[in-house]
Design a protein around this motif. Structure first.
Motif, PDB file in Angstrom:
ATOM      1  N   GLN A   1     -18.449 -66.689  42.450  1.00  0.00           N
ATOM      2  CA  GLN A   1     -20.202 -66.679  41.604  1.00  0.00           C
ATOM      3  C   GLN A   1     -21.085 -66.825  41.888  1.00  0.00           C
ATOM      4  O   GLN A   1     -22.232 -66.585  41.942  1.00  0.00           O
ATOM      5  CB  GLN A   1     -19.535 -65.671  40.288  1.00  0.00           C
ATOM      6  CG  GLN A   1     -18.868 -64.916  39.839  1.00  0.00           C
ATOM      7  CD  GLN A   1     -18.416 -64.350  38.628  1.00  0.00           C
ATOM      8  OE1 GLN A   1     -19.120 -64.805  37.624  1.00  0.00           O
ATOM      9  NE2 GLN A   1     -17.667 -63.915  38.443  1.00  0.00           N
ATOM     10  N   CYS A   2     -21.176 -68.500  41.397  1.00  0.00           N
ATOM     11  CA  CYS A   2     -21.835 -69.666  41.229  1.00  0.00           C
ATOM     12  C   CYS A   2     -22.697 -69.456  42.927  1.00  0.00           C
ATOM     13  O   CYS A   2     -23.291 -69.515  42.675  1.00  0.00           O
ATOM     14  CB  CYS A   2     -21.459 -70.612  41.420  1.00  0.00           C
ATOM     15  SG  CYS A   2     -21.359 -70.778  39.282  1.00  0.00           S
TER      16      CYS A   2
ATOM     17  N   ARG B   1     -24.065 -66.734  44.074  1.00  0.00           N
ATOM     18  CA  ARG B   1     -25.356 -66.199  43.706  1.00  0.00           C
ATOM     19  C   ARG B   1     -26.460 -67.014  44.296  1.00  0.00           C
ATOM     20  O   ARG B   1     -27.695 -66.920  44.869  1.00  0.00           O
ATOM     21  CB  ARG B   1     -25.409 -66.480  42.641  1.00  0.00           C
ATOM     22  CG  ARG B   1     -26.908 -66.335  41.625  1.00  0.00           C
ATOM     23  CD  ARG B   1     -26.180 -66.161  39.739  1.00  0.00           C
ATOM     24  NE  ARG B   1     -25.474 -65.919  39.124  1.00  0.00           N
ATOM     25  CZ  ARG B   1     -24.478 -66.500  38.085  1.00  0.00           C
ATOM     26  NH1 ARG B   1     -25.035 -68.309  38.553  1.00  0.00           N
ATOM     27  NH2 ARG B   1     -23.651 -66.047  37.368  1.00  0.00           N
TER      28      ARG B   1
END
Length: 93
Positions: free
Chosen positions: A36-37, A40
């Motif tokens: 996710q990081c 993003r």
């Protein structure tokens, strides 16, 4: 069965106007959080580079280098987040 390691995250911060940097203690995060990081960062146009390599024990890992440049935080020139992702963890998904 060999115990699987979580993703290891290390952050390095270079402050504006200083010659030194701060390295934050390595922390364990899940594969989902790392993914996710990284996703993003890519959505926001932050450079992400992936390096295939092995760790000290010979296990295959992917090193993901996420480099945030100036403008993301005040008084900071650059932040590098280094994710050490065991390939076995990616294959288990």
């Amino acid at each position: 069965m060999k115990q699987r390691r979580p993703v290891q995250l290390t952050s390095l911060v270079h402050y504006a106007g200083r010659d030194d940097h701060t390295t934050y203690r390595t922390e364990a995060v899940s594969v989902d959080v790392a993914r996710q990081c990284i996703r993003r960062a890519r959505v926001h146009g932050v450079p992400v580079t992936i390096y295939p390599t092995t760790d000290r024990t010979g296990d295959a890992v992917q090193l993901a280098h996420v480099r945030f440049g100036p403008g993301h935080w005040s008084d900071v020139d650059a932040v590098s987040d280094i994710y050490e992702i065991p390939v076995a963890a990616l294959l288990d998904l």
